[in-house]
Design an enzyme around this catalytic site. Structure first.
Site, short mmCIF file in Angstrom:
data_model
loop_
_atom_site.label_atom_id
_atom_site.label_comp_id
_atom_site.label_asym_id
_atom_site.label_seq_id
_atom_site.Cartn_x
_atom_site.Cartn_y
_atom_site.Cartn_z
N GLU A 287 0.83 -1.21 0.00
CA GLU A 287 0.00 0.00 0.00
C GLU A 287 0.86 1.26 0.00
OE1 GLU A 287 -3.06 0.04 -0.57
OE2 GLU A 287 -3.92 -1.87 0.09
N ARG A 291 1.03 3.90 -3.19
CA ARG A 291 0.44 5.22 -2.93
C ARG A 291 1.52 6.27 -2.68
NH1 ARG A 291 -5.32 4.05 0.04
NH2 ARG A 291 -5.39 1.84 -0.37
N ASP A 420 -5.33 -9.62 -7.95
CA ASP A 420 -5.63 -8.73 -9.08
C ASP A 420 -4.41 -8.10 -9.76
OD1 ASP A 420 -5.24 -7.30 -6.72
OD2 ASP A 420 -7.03 -6.07 -6.89
N GLU A 556 -12.00 1.31 -10.14
CA GLU A 556 -11.72 0.36 -11.23
C GLU A 556 -12.60 0.51 -12.46
OE1 GLU A 556 -11.79 -0.46 -8.03
OE2 GLU A 556 -9.68 -0.93 -7.66
C1 DMJ Z 1 -6.12 0.96 -4.84
O1 DMJ Z 1 -5.32 1.12 -3.75
C2 DMJ Z 1 -5.41 0.28 -5.95
O2 DMJ Z 1 -6.09 0.47 -7.13
C3 DMJ Z 1 -5.22 -1.18 -5.70
O3 DMJ Z 1 -4.63 -1.83 -6.78
C4 DMJ Z 1 -6.55 -1.81 -5.44
N1 DMJ Z 1 -7.28 -1.14 -4.42
C5 DMJ Z 1 -7.38 0.28 -4.44
C6 DMJ Z 1 -8.55 0.85 -5.20
O4 DMJ Z 1 -9.67 0.14 -5.21
#
Ligand code: DMJ
Length: 656
Positions: A287, A291, A420, A556
Site C-alpha cells: 500500500e 500510494r 488482481d 476500477e
Molecule cells: C487501490 O489502492 C489500488 O487500485 C489497488 O490496486 C486496489 N485497491 C485500491 C482501489 O480500489
C-alpha cells in the site's frame, strides 16, 4: 605621604592616535598643518598599520555589498506573486493555468487564450554508478541537488523531459543507461519520445465538473484532516493509517494534471516542511509503495521538482528491510523508523498481489537514482514467482509463504482481491521496460488464457460476460468490483500489440462493469456481486448479498472506461463515466466537504455514509474521470506513460 607611583605600564602594543577632529580652541592651528605633514610625522610602522586597517575595512565593505546585492537583484527580478510566496518550484508551478480559475466562472467565461509554458523536467537526471559508502552517498546527494535540476555536462547519461502546460511531454530521448546496466539487454532505461503537446488544457464541461468534485473533496481534507492520512467527512475529522499524509501524497499528481496550481503548491510545501519518514510506524509494503512511493515518483516526473525524488529515495530505502526474509519474498509490513519488518500477526504468508505489485515503482526508483538494489529486490520476487509451481494455466494462488517461498492456500484462483494486480503488473512491467522482457509477456498471455478458460462465464438472462472464481475445481460466479481493472488492462495489452481477442474480452467486461453500477439503485457498484447462471424467470443477472452492498469510492470501473475510451474513441464510455460521477455527487458528497464511502448502494434514500474518504478517491477515481473526459490522446499518452496500480503515471522506458 603619597604612595609610591605605580611602575610604568609595559607597552606591548603600538599606540596610534588619529586626530581627525579637534576642539574649536585649537582648530585654527590644526587646519594650518597639512594632512601630508601629519602623515609624514607618523613612524613607518604607524603608517603601515593605518594602511592595513583601511584596506581591511574596504574589503569588508565590498564583500557585504556583494552578499546583499545578489538576492536583492533576484527578488527584484521575480513577479510580485513570487516575491510573496517564495515559489517552491517556479517553472513547474507556472504550468497549470486554466483550471485554477474559480469553477463557478467556467460556464459563461470567455475562453482563455491558449498559453504555452514549456518547462524542463525532470531535467538532466544524473545517472551514477551506485555507491554504497557514506562518502559516495553524500557526493551523490550533493550532485543530485545540483544536478537533478540541471547538472551540466552529464553528456549522454542524462534524461530530459519537457513539462508542458499540463504535465510533461517527454522530449526527444537522448539515450540514458546506467553504467551498471550496460551489459544487460532487456530494459534500457530511456524514455520514448512522444509528440510534443502544443495546446494548453481547456477543460471541457465534464472535466470542470471533475475539478469541482476534486475541489470539494480537497476542501474537506484541508479543513478537517490536513496532513493526516484520510478524511472522515461526516464527523469532520480524520483517521490515521501510516501517519504520513496519505491522501495528500496520493493526490499530488492529480492536482498537477487537473491544473490546481494553488493546491499543488500548498501540498508541496507540506511535503517539504512536514513530511518526514523517521517515524516508529509500521507501513504495509504494497500500500505504501503504490500510494506513497508511486505518488512521489509521479509528482517528480510531472513537476520536475527534485524534492519529490529525494523523498521517494528516502522512503524507498526505508522499505528495503521488508525484503530481508529467508525466501526474499518480502514481509507485508515494515517499520520505517526502526527497519523491523514482519508478516501480519496471524500468518507468515504474504499476499501474491502485494509482493508482485511493487515492481513498477522500485524499478523506476532504481532508474532515477542509479541504485540497483531497489530493482534487484523487486525483480527477484517476480523471477521467483515466474518459476514457481502451483499455478493453473498462468493463474496464481492468493498467498505465498515468506519462509519457504512457496504458494499456500493452493487451488483457489481469483482475479479479485489478493491476486488482481499480479496480472496487471505483468503487462505493465513489460510495457514499462520497452516490451523486451519476454518472461513477463509470456506469463501475462498465459494468464489471460487461463482467465478465459477457467474464470470467464456469461450470466443469464442478459448474457453479461463476467470473471468468476475457482476454488478447488468449483466455479463461483462471484466477482469483486476490483476485477473491473481488467477490461482496461486487456485493452492496454491490445493497444501494445497483443491479440485482438483481448480487446473483445475487454469490451464485453466493460459492459458488465458498467451494469454492475447501472443496475444498482444509486448507480454505484457494490463491492462484490454474484452473477446468475441459470435462465429462470424473474432472476436478474446481477445479485448482491447484504454484506457486499458497500461502495468505497473505488476507481476500477472508471479506470477501465478511461482505457476503453482512449483506444476506441467511443463516447458511450464517457457517458457511462459521467453517470457514475453524477451518482457520486448525489449519494456520497458530504456538504461540509469531502465524499464518503457508503454502506448500501441499493438504498438511494439511505445509502448510509461510512464516514471515510479513501485516499484513492483523489489519487485514482477523480484522476481517471478527468482523463476519461479528455478527448486529447496526448494528455498523458499511453505510449509514453504507464499508470501504476494507484493511477500514478510513470514513464515508459524506450526500447534499446
Ligand atoms: C487501490 O489502492 C489500488 O487500485 C489497488 O490496486 C486496489 N485497491 C485500491 C482501489 O480500489
Amino acid at each position: 605621604m603619597y604612595p609610591a607611583p605605580p611602575p610604568a605600564p609595559q607597552r606591548d602594543f603600538i599606540s596610534v592616535t588619529l586626530s581627525l577632529g579637534r576642539g574649536s580652541e585649537d582648530g585654527k592651528g590644526w587646519r594650518r598643518r597639512s594632512c601630508w605633514r601629519k602623515w609624514k610625522q607618523l613612524s613607518r610602522l604607524q603608517r603601515n598599520v593605518i594602511l592595513l586597517v583601511v584596506a581591511f575595512l574596504m574589503l569588508c565593505g565590498l564583500l557585504s555589498y556583494i552578499s546583499v546585492a545578489d538576492p536583492w537583484k533576484a527578488v527584484r527580478g521575480r513577479s510580485p506573486g513570487e516575491q510573496k510566496t517564495g515559489p517552491a518550484n517556479p517553472p513547474a508551478l507556472l504550468a497549470p493555468q486554466k483550471a485554477d480559475a474559480d469553477p463557478k466562472t467556467f460556464p459563461g467565461a470567455p475562453p482563455q487564450r491558449p498559453q504555452r509554458h514549456f518547462q524542463r523536467g525532470p531535467p538532466r537526471l544524473p545517472i551514477q554508478v551506485p555507491t554504497e559508502g557514506e562518502k559516495d552517498r553524500r557526493l551523490e546527494e550533493s550532485r543530485r541537488r545540483a544536478g537533478v535540476a540541471g547538472g551540466a555536462g552529464q553528456g549522454e547519461h542524462t534524461q530530459r523531459a519537457e513539462v508542458g502546460w499540463m504535465g510533461p511531454v517527454m522530449g526527444p530521448w537522448r539515450g540514458t543507461q546506467h553504467p551498471w546496466r550496460k551489459a544487460e539487454a532487456p530494459t534500457r532505461p530511456s524514455l520514448q519520445a512522444s509528440r510534443t503537446q502544443t495546446r494548453p488544457a481547456t477543460p471541457n464541461e465534464r472535466q470542470k465538473a471533475v475539478i469541482d468534485a476534486f475541489r470539494h473533496a480537497w476542501t474537506g481534507y484541508r479543513k478537517f484532516a490536513w496532513g493526516h492520512d484520510e478524511l472522515k467527512p461526516v464527523s469532520r475529522s480524520f483517521s490515521e493509517w501510516f501517519g504520513l499524509g496519505l491522501t495528500l501524497i496520493d493526490a499530488l499528481d492529480t492536482m498537477w494534471i487537473l491544473g490546481l496550481k494553488k493546491e499543488f503548491g500548498e501540498a508541496r510545501k507540506w511535503v517539504s516542511k512536514k513530511l518526514q519518514f523517521q517515524k516508529d510506524v509500521d507501513v504495509n509494503l504494497f500500500e505504501s509503495t503504490i500510494r506513497i512511493l508511486g505518488g512521489l515518483l509521479s509528482a517528480y516526473h510531472l513537476s520536475g521538482d527534485a524534492l519529490f525524488l529525494r523523498k521517494a529515495e528516502d522512503f524507498g530505502n526505508r522499505l528495503m528491510p521488508a525484503f530481508r526474509t529467508p525466501s526474499k519474498i518480502p514481509y507485508s509490513d515494515v517499520n520505517i523508523g526502526t527497519g523491523a519488518a514482519h508478516p501480519p500477526r496471524w500468518t507468515s504468508d504474504s499476499t501474491v498481489a502485494e509482493v508482485t505489485s511493487i515492481q513498477l515503482e522500485f524499478r523506476e526508483l532504481s532508474r532515477l537514482t542509479g541504485l540497483r538494489k531497489f530493482q534487484e529486490a523487486a525483480e527477484e520476487v517476480s523471477r521467483h514467482i515466474h518459476s514457481l509451481s502451483g499455478k493453473k494455466d498462468g493463474l496464481v494462488p492468493m498467498f505465498i509463504n515468506t519462509h519457504s517461498g512457496l504458494f499456500t492456500h493452493m487451488g483457489v484462483f481469483t482475479v479479485g482481491a489478493r491476486a488482481d494486480s499480479y496480472y496487471e503488473y505483468l503487462l505493465k512491467q513489460w510495457v514499462q521496460g520497452g516490451k523486451r522482457e519476454t518472461r513477463l509477456l509470456e506469463d501475462y498471455i498465459e494468464a489471460v488464457e487461463g482467465i478465459k478458460r477457467h474464470l470467464v462465464r456469461r450470466s443469464e438472462p442478459s448474457k453479461l460476460t463476467f470473471v468468476g472464481e475457482l476454488a478447488h475445481g468449483q466455479f463461483s460466479p462471484k466477482m469483486d468490483h476490483l476485477v473491473c481493472f481488467l477490461p482496461g488492462t486487456l485493452a492496454l495489452g491490445a493497444h501494445h500489440g497483443l491479440p485482438a481477442d483481448h480487446m473483445e474480452l475487454a469490451q464485453a467486461l466493460m459492459e458488465t462493469c458498467y451494469q454492475m453500477n447501472h443496475q444498482m439503485e444509486t448507480g454505484l457498484s457494490p463491492e462484490i456481486v454474484h452473477f446468475n447462471l441459470y435462465p429462470q424467470k424473474a432472476h436478474k443477472d446481477v445479485q448482491v448479498k447484504p454484506a457486499d452492498r458497500h461502495n468505497l469510492l473505488r476507481p476500477e470501473t472508471l479506470e477501465s472506461l478511461f482505457y476503453l475510451h482512449r483506444f476506441t474513441g467511443d463516447p458511450k464510455y464517457q457517458d457511462w463515466g459521467w453517470q457514475i460521477l453524477q451518482s457520486f455527487n448525489t449519494y456520497t458528497r458530504v456538504p461540509s466537504g469531502g465524499y464518503s464511502s457508503i454502506s448500501n448502494v441499493r438504498d438511494p434514500h439511505n445509502p448510509q455514509p461510512r464516514d471515510k474518504m479513501e485516499s484513492f478517491f483523489l489519487g485514482e477515481t477523480l484522476k481517471y474521470l478527468y482523463l476519461l473526459f479528455s478527448d486529447d490522446p496526448d494528455l498523458l499518452s499511453l505510449d509514453t506513460y504507464v499508470f501504476n496500480t494507484e493511477a500514478h503515471p510513470l514513464p515508459i522506458w524506450a526500447p534499446a
